[in-house]
Design a protein around this motif. Structure first.
Motif, PDB file in Angstrom:
ATOM      1  N   GLY A 177       5.740  -4.207  11.826  1.00  0.00           N
ATOM      2  CA  GLY A 177       4.880  -4.449  10.945  1.00  0.00           C
ATOM      3  C   GLY A 177       3.580  -3.538  11.984  1.00  0.00           C
ATOM      4  N   MET A 178       2.983  -3.287  10.378  1.00  0.00           N
ATOM      5  CA  MET A 178       2.077  -2.339  10.120  1.00  0.00           C
ATOM      6  C   MET A 178       1.206  -2.309   8.786  1.00  0.00           C
ATOM      7  SD  MET A 178       4.605   0.495  10.032  1.00  0.00           S
ATOM      8  CE  MET A 178       5.807   1.007  11.552  1.00  0.00           C
ATOM      9  N   GLY A 179       0.184  -1.752   8.986  1.00  0.00           N
ATOM     10  CA  GLY A 179      -1.348  -1.290   8.255  1.00  0.00           C
ATOM     11  C   GLY A 179      -1.524  -0.250   7.823  1.00  0.00           C
ATOM     12  N   ILE A 180      -2.573   0.072   6.561  1.00  0.00           N
ATOM     13  CA  ILE A 180      -2.658   1.298   6.763  1.00  0.00           C
ATOM     14  C   ILE A 180      -3.761   0.673   5.841  1.00  0.00           C
ATOM     15  CG2 ILE A 180      -1.706   2.377   4.676  1.00  0.00           C
ATOM     16  CD1 ILE A 180      -2.748   4.711   6.435  1.00  0.00           C
ATOM     17  N   ARG A 181      -5.279   0.771   5.752  1.00  0.00           N
ATOM     18  CA  ARG A 181      -7.148   0.787   5.826  1.00  0.00           C
ATOM     19  C   ARG A 181      -7.667   2.229   5.066  1.00  0.00           C
ATOM     20  NH1 ARG A 181     -10.623  -1.531   9.336  1.00  0.00           N
ATOM     21  NH2 ARG A 181      -9.275  -3.422   8.434  1.00  0.00           N
ATOM     22  N   LEU A 182      -7.566   2.123   3.992  1.00  0.00           N
ATOM     23  CA  LEU A 182      -8.271   3.885   3.083  1.00  0.00           C
ATOM     24  C   LEU A 182      -9.708   3.132   2.964  1.00  0.00           C
ATOM     25  CD1 LEU A 182      -5.646   5.476   1.201  1.00  0.00           C
ATOM     26  CD2 LEU A 182      -6.543   5.957   3.543  1.00  0.00           C
TER      27      LEU A 182
END
Length: 164
Positions: free
Chosen positions: A38-43
């Motif tokens: 369960g992973m996320g990334i925000r730019l």
């Protein structure tokens, strides 16, 4: 999401589940339907597609040390989402230098960022001048210079055949 300061937050998340339970000594097993990853990334980017900030998270992982890699993604700050972005991030985070799942999220985030920024700048993402070829032509099969869409919307840039 457009922020009050004029920057944009573009996010991507992934969740990986299985319909069966898995043994995992670090999590006392992983039950059916429970996230393995369960992973996320925000730019955070500007209208010129420059990355101003990165936030990566690992809420679920098969190994306790997985979240340690998220700080490496700060290397994206200052980069521009331009042609070659996917190759650049794969080079930065290849193998043991990154996390496959977070790295793979960066391609759809870049696509989303491109679509959002173009649409924001032009209203529908498809405006052009009669003499300036739209930058998105040849970016996918439907926007190929020999496609019916280009023939209909941008006839001055239509080419019946495209040299390969």
């Amino acid at each position: 999401y457009q922020r009050e300061d004029g920057l944009w937050d573009i996010e991507g998340f992934m969740t990986d589940t299985k319909p069966f339970s898995l043994p995992n000594p670090y999590r006392n097993g992983i039950n059916a339907g429970e996230p393995i990853h369960g992973m996320g990334i925000r730019l955070t980017i500007d209208a010129e597609m420059r990355v101003h900030a990165v936030e990566a998270v690992t809420d679920y992982s098969p190994f306790p040390g997985c979240p340690r890699i998220i700080e490496r993604f700060q290397q994206l700050v200052g980069l521009y989402i331009v042609h070659g972005w996917t190759r650049q991030v794969k080079d930065l985070f290849a193998g043991v230098q990154g996390c496959t799942h977070l790295t793979e999220l960066l391609a759809p985030i870049a696509t989303t960022a491109f679509q959002v920024i173009i649409t924001h700048k032009t209203g529908d993402g498809m405006k052009h001048t009669d003499t300036q070829k739209p930058g998105h032509l040849n970016s996918c099969h439907m926007l190929a210079e020999n496609s019916e869409i280009v023939a209909e919307r941008w006839p001055q840039f239509y080419r019946a055949t495209i040299a390969h």
